[in-house]
Enzyme design. Structure first.
Site, PDB file in Angstrom:
ATOM      1  N   ARG A 252      -7.743  73.205  82.921  1.00  0.00           N
ATOM      2  CA  ARG A 252      -6.892  72.087  83.321  1.00  0.00           C
ATOM      3  C   ARG A 252      -7.579  71.326  84.438  1.00  0.00           C
ATOM      4  O   ARG A 252      -8.157  71.920  85.355  1.00  0.00           O
ATOM      5  CB  ARG A 252      -5.510  72.569  83.781  1.00  0.00           C
TER       6      ARG A 252
ATOM      7  N   GLU B   6      -4.821  62.075  81.610  1.00  0.00           N
ATOM      8  CA  GLU B   6      -5.405  61.952  80.270  1.00  0.00           C
ATOM      9  C   GLU B   6      -4.574  60.989  79.425  1.00  0.00           C
ATOM     10  O   GLU B   6      -3.347  61.023  79.489  1.00  0.00           O
ATOM     11  CB  GLU B   6      -5.470  63.330  79.603  1.00  0.00           C
TER      12      GLU B   6
ATOM     13  N   HIS C 289     -11.153  66.166  76.146  1.00  0.00           N
ATOM     14  CA  HIS C 289     -10.207  67.264  75.894  1.00  0.00           C
ATOM     15  C   HIS C 289     -10.279  67.710  74.435  1.00  0.00           C
ATOM     16  O   HIS C 289      -9.301  67.669  73.685  1.00  0.00           O
ATOM     17  CB  HIS C 289      -8.768  66.881  76.253  1.00  0.00           C
TER      18      HIS C 289
END
Length: 318
Positions: free
Chosen positions: A235, A264, A283
């Protein structure tokens, strides 16, 4: 019944499972973009009875849930989703269900990033495309020390991969035991600083919490070798962005790879996008076909089970 699939960036959700039976009961709308503004998000979601959400891409805070009078079911990919206010959902009578989550994709990406850093693949590829040839010297994984912060399900898989590459593996986390390290053949480091000083590569595999927020900052980066690399597929807020940028710009560490970010999608103007020595991926840790097939087939299962009055993998407290 109106069903929304959120944040399907690749427009692949409907291809990843058989939605026929769900479509027989309701209308499905797929959104392939991400909405950050709360007002715009509420306006978009207000008509829907069911929301299918992808991990933590769209946060469903209490104020948003209270503004969605039609909402009765949320299905999130994964077994938990910290971006959903489950307590408020329960209060409002909204069922929250999850899916299984394969554990291979993120460790595989971790190693892809590690290898790319070790062998300077980004710069070498750029040189080749520009008509050049070798521009740097790579680092061997064999014989190097990998420091793993967090030795849970994903950290354990990374351990096995590292051992297959003949790396020495050490690990640390606040609650890590000697017994867990012995089970995996890993050296137990008693402090975070000891791990950082000993490691040629450091990879993070911990949940985000008050305890891990900002776990790696200026002081921690100063403990790392100037030849060491840092990888984060966990994270974003676990690493202090500003401290990392300073460390890279000042040559305090050799490089870093990030797959996760504080916000994000990462804003276009974010300084991480312009920092030397930094490998960025959007990601991708869980973005694989097999993972999507599991996520969306079980999302379909959850919708149908809920409609039949027998919801599965319920996240709401009993």
């Amino acid at each position: 019944m109106r069903i929304a699939i959120l944040d399907d960036y690749q427009n692949i959700a409907l291809q990843s499972a058989d939605w026929t039976e769900v479509q027989n009961h309701g209308e499905i709308t797929v959104f392939d973009d991400h909405v950050c503004n709360t007002g715009d998000l509420i306006s978009r979601l207000e008509p829907f009875d069911v929301l299918c959400v992808m991990r933590e891409r769209t946060a469903l805070a209490g104020d948003i849930l209270r503004a969605l009078p039609n909402l009765r079911l949320i299905v999130t990919t994964g077994k938990r989703n910290d971006a959903i206010d489950v307590a408020t959902a329960s209060e409002l009578g909204i069922t929250v269900c999850g899916t299984e989550s394969p554990s291979t994709a993120t460790p595989e990406l971790t190693f892809a990033l590690m290898l790319a850093l070790a062998r300077n693949l980004i710069a070498e590829n750029a040189s080749m495309r520009a008509g050049g040839w070798q521009v740097g010297i790579g680092q061997d994984l064999a014989g190097s020390t990998l420091g793993i912060i967090g030795l849970g399900r994903l950290g354990a898989k990374v351990t096995k991969m590292a051992q297959a590459f003949d790396m020495h593996v050490c690990a640390w986390s606040a609650n890590l035991t000697q017994e867990r390290c012995d089970e995996l053949g890993v050296t137990h480091m008693t402090t975070k600083e000891d791990l950082l000083r000993a490691s040629d590569f450091v990879t993070i595999h911990q949940r985000l919490s008050d305890r891990t927020h900002g776990l790696i900052g200026t002081n921690e980066l100063n403990q790392m070798k100037p030849t060491a690399y840092l990888i984060n597929t966990s994270r974003g807020p676990i690493i202090d962005d500003t401290a990392l940028i300073d460390a890279l710009n000042n040559g305090e560490i050799a490089g870093a790879a990030l797959d996760v970010y504080d916000h994000e999608p990462l804003p276009v103007s974010h300084p991480l996008r312009h920092c030397d020595g930094l490998l960025l991926s959007p990601h991708l840790g869980y973005v694989t076909r097999n993972t999507w097939n599991v996520f969306y087939s079980q999302t379909v299962e959850a919708i149908l089970a809920w409609q039949n009055g027998k919801p599965v993998r319920v996240i709401n407290p009993s």
